[in-house]
Design a protein around this motif. Structure first.
Motif, PDB file in Angstrom:
ATOM      1  N   SER A   1      -8.527   7.111   2.994  1.00  0.00           N
ATOM      2  CA  SER A   1      -9.703   7.275   2.147  1.00  0.00           C
ATOM      3  C   SER A   1     -10.759   6.270   2.590  1.00  0.00           C
ATOM      4  O   SER A   1     -10.447   5.315   3.317  1.00  0.00           O
ATOM      5  CB  SER A   1      -9.333   7.038   0.678  1.00  0.00           C
ATOM      6  OG  SER A   1      -9.101   5.658   0.463  1.00  0.00           O
ATOM      7  N   PRO A   2     -12.002   6.433   2.160  1.00  0.00           N
ATOM      8  CA  PRO A   2     -13.026   5.438   2.513  1.00  0.00           C
ATOM      9  C   PRO A   2     -12.650   4.023   2.082  1.00  0.00           C
ATOM     10  O   PRO A   2     -12.902   3.062   2.810  1.00  0.00           O
ATOM     11  CB  PRO A   2     -14.263   5.928   1.756  1.00  0.00           C
ATOM     12  CG  PRO A   2     -14.059   7.405   1.629  1.00  0.00           C
ATOM     13  CD  PRO A   2     -12.575   7.576   1.462  1.00  0.00           C
TER      14      PRO A   2
ATOM     15  N   ILE B   1      -8.122  -9.065  -0.973  1.00  0.00           N
ATOM     16  CA  ILE B   1      -8.734  -7.770  -0.684  1.00  0.00           C
ATOM     17  C   ILE B   1      -7.756  -6.641  -0.988  1.00  0.00           C
ATOM     18  O   ILE B   1      -8.128  -5.610  -1.541  1.00  0.00           O
ATOM     19  CB  ILE B   1      -9.219  -7.705   0.784  1.00  0.00           C
ATOM     20  CG1 ILE B   1     -10.344  -8.699   1.032  1.00  0.00           C
ATOM     21  CG2 ILE B   1      -9.652  -6.303   1.157  1.00  0.00           C
ATOM     22  CD1 ILE B   1     -11.632  -8.391   0.312  1.00  0.00           C
ATOM     23  N   THR B   2      -6.488  -6.841  -0.648  1.00  0.00           N
ATOM     24  CA  THR B   2      -5.480  -5.815  -0.949  1.00  0.00           C
ATOM     25  C   THR B   2      -5.353  -5.618  -2.452  1.00  0.00           C
ATOM     26  O   THR B   2      -5.296  -4.483  -2.936  1.00  0.00           O
ATOM     27  CB  THR B   2      -4.122  -6.211  -0.341  1.00  0.00           C
ATOM     28  OG1 THR B   2      -4.279  -6.361   1.068  1.00  0.00           O
ATOM     29  CG2 THR B   2      -3.073  -5.153  -0.630  1.00  0.00           C
TER      30      THR B   2
ATOM     31  N   LEU C   1     -10.639  -1.372   3.666  1.00  0.00           N
ATOM     32  CA  LEU C   1      -9.564  -2.358   3.602  1.00  0.00           C
ATOM     33  C   LEU C   1      -9.056  -2.702   5.000  1.00  0.00           C
ATOM     34  O   LEU C   1      -8.863  -3.876   5.319  1.00  0.00           O
ATOM     35  CB  LEU C   1      -8.416  -1.834   2.734  1.00  0.00           C
ATOM     36  CG  LEU C   1      -7.152  -2.686   2.695  1.00  0.00           C
ATOM     37  CD1 LEU C   1      -7.430  -4.024   2.034  1.00  0.00           C
ATOM     38  CD2 LEU C   1      -6.042  -1.952   1.974  1.00  0.00           C
ATOM     39  N   MET C   2      -8.856  -1.706   5.836  1.00  0.00           N
ATOM     40  CA  MET C   2      -8.346  -1.953   7.186  1.00  0.00           C
ATOM     41  C   MET C   2      -9.320  -2.815   7.997  1.00  0.00           C
ATOM     42  O   MET C   2      -8.909  -3.706   8.739  1.00  0.00           O
ATOM     43  CB  MET C   2      -8.086  -0.634   7.927  1.00  0.00           C
ATOM     44  CG  MET C   2      -6.946   0.187   7.366  1.00  0.00           C
ATOM     45  SD  MET C   2      -5.391  -0.724   7.372  1.00  0.00           S
ATOM     46  CE  MET C   2      -4.983  -0.673   5.652  1.00  0.00           C
TER      47      MET C   2
ATOM     48  N   LEU D   1       0.816  -1.212   0.000  1.00  0.00           N
ATOM     49  CA  LEU D   1       0.000   0.000   0.000  1.00  0.00           C
ATOM     50  C   LEU D   1       0.846   1.257   0.000  1.00  0.00           C
ATOM     51  O   LEU D   1       0.368   2.323  -0.367  1.00  0.00           O
ATOM     52  CB  LEU D   1      -0.936   0.011   1.211  1.00  0.00           C
ATOM     53  CG  LEU D   1      -2.060  -1.009   1.161  1.00  0.00           C
ATOM     54  CD1 LEU D   1      -2.847  -0.968   2.455  1.00  0.00           C
ATOM     55  CD2 LEU D   1      -2.957  -0.769  -0.028  1.00  0.00           C
ATOM     56  N   GLY D   2       2.071   1.168   0.425  1.00  0.00           N
ATOM     57  CA  GLY D   2       2.959   2.322   0.399  1.00  0.00           C
ATOM     58  C   GLY D   2       2.738   3.251   1.572  1.00  0.00           C
ATOM     59  O   GLY D   2       2.213   2.866   2.614  1.00  0.00           O
ATOM     60  N   LYS D   3       3.097   4.514   1.375  1.00  0.00           N
ATOM     61  CA  LYS D   3       3.094   5.492   2.453  1.00  0.00           C
ATOM     62  C   LYS D   3       1.720   6.070   2.726  1.00  0.00           C
ATOM     63  O   LYS D   3       1.562   6.883   3.607  1.00  0.00           O
ATOM     64  CB  LYS D   3       4.071   6.612   2.137  1.00  0.00           C
ATOM     65  CG  LYS D   3       5.487   6.121   2.082  1.00  0.00           C
ATOM     66  CD  LYS D   3       6.445   7.222   1.752  1.00  0.00           C
ATOM     67  CE  LYS D   3       7.843   6.633   1.689  1.00  0.00           C
ATOM     68  NZ  LYS D   3       8.809   7.560   1.211  1.00  0.00           N
TER      69      LYS D   3
END
Length: 161
Positions: free
Chosen positions: A53-54, A88-89, A59-60, A44-46
């Motif tokens: 974001s929504p 999901i990612t 995702l979390m 996902l990066g930084k």
């Protein structure tokens, strides 16, 4: 009525009904799921370091649920959690890529910023469509240092809040 259930049985409460060796399996699952989550965060990066974001919030929640199920339930194998975490990612990254290329997809997934106050005048239609109350708007304006509505040139509701 007689049952086999014994309330406040400390072994059951603290260690569960599984054999003690299952604790080692839970520890191994923790390490594997932690490594998978670390991989997901690298993918996902930084973006995880700023407001989410929504889609990233969704995702979390999904990641937490998948990781938690594999850690808590002995009948959930790690491969299920791994497939869910990676799947999901991947879907989230694909949708974010599509959002970058298509305004329609971006507007549907993340919506647009909305002006709630312009030159001290509240747009009540915008408040209603964003399901926000005047009380919430005024509270946020006070947090940002506005003493009166006349001081507010623009108040914009962003995608991240």
């Amino acid at each position: 009525m007689e049952t086999d259930f014994e309330p406040f049985h400390w072994d059951r409460l603290l260690l569960g009904l599984q054999p003690y060796s299952y604790l080692a399996e839970v520890a191994l699952k923790c390490v594997v799921v932690f490594c998978l989550l670390l991989l997901v965060m690298r993918l996902l990066g930084k973006r995880g370091q700023k407001n989410l974001s929504p889609m990233q919030q969704m995702l979390m929640i999904a990641l937490g649920s998948a990781a938690g199920d594999a850690l808590l339930y002995p009948t959930v194998p790690l491969i299920y959690a791994a497939l869910i975490l990676v799947g999901i990612t991947s879907l989230t990254m694909l949708l974010e890529m599509l959002s970058g290329h298509s305004r329609q997809v971006r507007d549907y997934v993340e919506s647009r910023s909305r002006v709630l106050v312009a030159d001290g005048v509240v747009d009540h239609d915008a408040l209603r469509s964003e399901r926000t109350t005047q009380r919430e708007l005024y509270a946020e304006l006070r947090v940002k240092g506005a003493r009166s509505l006349a001081q507010v040139q623009y108040a914009i509701l962003e995608v991240t809040g």
